[in-house]
Scaffold this motif. Structure first.
Motif, short mmCIF file in Angstrom:
data_model
loop_
_atom_site.label_atom_id
_atom_site.label_comp_id
_atom_site.label_asym_id
_atom_site.label_seq_id
_atom_site.Cartn_x
_atom_site.Cartn_y
_atom_site.Cartn_z
N LEU A 133 136.13 39.57 7.70
CA LEU A 133 136.65 38.61 6.70
C LEU A 133 135.77 37.39 6.58
O LEU A 133 134.97 37.21 7.83
CB LEU A 133 137.87 38.08 7.23
CG LEU A 133 139.18 39.09 7.07
CD1 LEU A 133 140.30 38.32 7.85
CD2 LEU A 133 139.54 39.35 5.70
N PRO A 134 135.65 36.67 5.73
CA PRO A 134 134.56 35.29 5.57
C PRO A 134 135.26 34.56 6.87
O PRO A 134 136.27 34.38 6.92
CB PRO A 134 134.98 34.85 4.18
CG PRO A 134 135.43 36.08 3.41
CD PRO A 134 136.41 37.01 4.42
N VAL A 140 141.57 30.71 9.36
CA VAL A 140 142.81 30.71 9.11
C VAL A 140 143.82 31.62 9.82
O VAL A 140 144.86 31.31 10.28
CB VAL A 140 143.06 30.59 7.51
CG1 VAL A 140 144.45 30.64 7.16
CG2 VAL A 140 142.39 29.40 6.94
N VAL A 141 143.60 32.83 9.63
CA VAL A 141 144.28 33.90 10.37
C VAL A 141 144.45 33.80 11.84
O VAL A 141 145.39 33.70 12.40
CB VAL A 141 143.61 35.24 10.14
CG1 VAL A 141 144.26 36.60 11.09
CG2 VAL A 141 143.71 35.53 8.64
N LYS A 142 143.17 33.22 12.58
CA LYS A 142 143.24 33.06 13.87
C LYS A 142 144.07 31.92 14.41
O LYS A 142 144.82 31.96 15.45
CB LYS A 142 142.06 32.84 14.54
CG LYS A 142 141.13 34.21 14.67
CD LYS A 142 139.74 34.19 15.12
CE LYS A 142 138.94 35.26 14.81
NZ LYS A 142 137.59 35.42 15.50
N GLY A 143 143.88 30.74 13.61
CA GLY A 143 144.58 29.68 13.84
C GLY A 143 146.19 29.80 13.58
O GLY A 143 147.11 29.47 14.38
N VAL A 144 146.56 30.49 12.32
CA VAL A 144 148.06 30.66 12.27
C VAL A 144 148.68 31.69 13.07
O VAL A 144 149.63 31.46 13.79
CB VAL A 144 148.32 31.08 10.66
CG1 VAL A 144 149.81 31.55 10.39
CG2 VAL A 144 147.88 29.78 9.72
N LEU A 171 144.74 35.78 0.95
CA LEU A 171 143.50 36.72 0.55
C LEU A 171 143.21 37.35 1.94
O LEU A 171 142.71 38.42 1.70
CB LEU A 171 142.37 35.67 0.17
CG LEU A 171 142.37 34.87 -1.11
CD1 LEU A 171 141.17 34.13 -1.41
CD2 LEU A 171 142.00 36.23 -2.09
N ALA A 172 143.10 36.78 2.92
CA ALA A 172 142.73 37.31 4.13
C ALA A 172 143.68 38.41 4.71
O ALA A 172 143.37 39.58 5.02
CB ALA A 172 143.00 36.43 5.46
N LEU A 173 145.06 38.15 4.34
CA LEU A 173 146.11 39.32 4.69
C LEU A 173 146.09 40.48 3.69
O LEU A 173 146.13 41.47 4.03
CB LEU A 173 147.13 38.65 4.77
CG LEU A 173 147.70 37.60 5.82
CD1 LEU A 173 149.17 37.23 5.69
CD2 LEU A 173 147.61 38.31 7.37
N SER A 174 145.59 40.06 2.54
CA SER A 174 145.61 41.11 1.77
C SER A 174 144.16 41.83 1.76
O SER A 174 144.37 43.24 1.77
CB SER A 174 145.26 40.67 0.06
OG SER A 174 144.96 41.26 -0.64
N LYS A 175 143.09 41.45 2.05
CA LYS A 175 141.94 42.39 2.53
C LYS A 175 142.16 42.90 3.79
O LYS A 175 141.75 44.07 3.85
CB LYS A 175 140.88 41.19 2.94
CG LYS A 175 140.23 40.52 1.68
CD LYS A 175 138.99 39.40 1.80
CE LYS A 175 138.54 39.05 0.69
NZ LYS A 175 137.68 37.92 0.99
N MET A 180 142.89 47.90 6.44
CA MET A 180 143.74 48.85 7.54
C MET A 180 144.33 49.93 6.86
O MET A 180 144.55 50.89 7.52
CB MET A 180 144.56 47.76 8.30
CG MET A 180 143.72 46.74 9.11
SD MET A 180 144.67 45.51 9.79
CE MET A 180 145.16 46.54 11.27
N GLY A 181 144.81 49.64 5.68
CA GLY A 181 145.36 50.74 4.98
C GLY A 181 146.99 50.58 5.33
O GLY A 181 147.42 49.68 5.94
N ALA A 182 147.84 51.34 4.42
CA ALA A 182 149.19 51.46 4.53
C ALA A 182 149.70 51.62 5.98
O ALA A 182 150.87 51.34 6.06
CB ALA A 182 149.96 52.11 3.31
N ASP A 183 149.11 52.40 6.79
CA ASP A 183 149.62 53.07 8.10
C ASP A 183 149.76 51.86 8.82
O ASP A 183 150.60 51.74 9.90
CB ASP A 183 148.87 53.89 8.54
CG ASP A 183 148.77 55.19 7.81
OD1 ASP A 183 149.58 55.58 6.99
OD2 ASP A 183 147.82 56.09 8.15
N HIS A 184 149.16 50.85 8.79
CA HIS A 184 149.17 49.52 9.88
C HIS A 184 150.09 48.25 9.28
O HIS A 184 149.81 47.22 9.77
CB HIS A 184 147.98 48.94 9.90
CG HIS A 184 147.14 50.11 10.71
ND1 HIS A 184 146.52 51.19 9.81
CD2 HIS A 184 146.67 50.19 11.91
CE1 HIS A 184 145.77 51.97 10.82
NE2 HIS A 184 145.95 51.48 11.98
#
Length: 185
Positions: A133-134, A140-144, A171-175, A180-184
């Protein structure tokens, strides 16, 4: 300018002539009152100021809907304010539902990334995906999710609007979902 009649005249001037001086008089009279109401309603000065802005913007746009024969200008403006307040409360409630993911993400307590991922079954894989990720989205992902900060706290820490944090997180969660694919999920 405090008489109801003068306020009504100013509102009519805004409606008919788009009179900026009349609007300034309305703003000067109503803004402090709306702000006080907003602070009581939201317990937050920023939200109160947003209520002032939303209300007075609506007053400017919808002044043509005011009819002096149907009631006082104060009643009309406070109705506009009440509607803006309800909209803001609905938005807050909706945002809480949007942040539900905070409540269901695994609770992780650690100071460094290696320790954070040490319990996770796919720690190296997850760390790889995060590294893709950028930087702003990683932050943001790490903070939240890893530091368990609210989006509001993180926005304050990063010095960006809450909407920016939400957009980056979405955006990060979407990426991550794509990588990771649907399995995750």
């Amino acid at each position: 300018m405090t008489s109801t009649e003068h306020l009504g005249d100013a509102l009519v001037k805004v409606a008919n002539q788009r009179d900026k001086a009349a609007f300034a008089q309305l703003f000067e009279y109503f803004a402090p009152k709306i702000k006080r109401f907003g602070i009581k309603q939201f317990n937050n000065e920023a939200s109160a100021m947003e209520l002032v802005q939303d209300t007075m913007t609506s007053v400017w746009r919808k002044a043509h809907l005011y009819h002096p024969s149907k009631g006082a200008a104060t009643t009309w403006v406070y109705t506009v304010m009440r509607n803006a307040s309800f909209d803001a409360l609905r938005k807050i409630r909706s945002n809480r539902e949007d942040t539900l993911s905070e409540d269901i993400w695994p609770m992780i307590h650690a100071d460094d990334d290696d320790a954070v991922f040490s319990d996770h079954l796919e720690s190296k894989l997850l760390k790889q995906y995060l590294d893709m990720l950028p930087a702003a989205q990683q932050e943001v992902v790490k903070g939240v999710y890893l530091q368990e900060m609210s989006q509001e706290q993180l926005a304050k820490q990063l010095g960006v609007p809450v909407g920016t944090v939400k957009s980056r997180l979405r955006l990060a969660l979407s990426k991550l979902r794509i990588h990771m694919g649907a399995d995750h999920d």
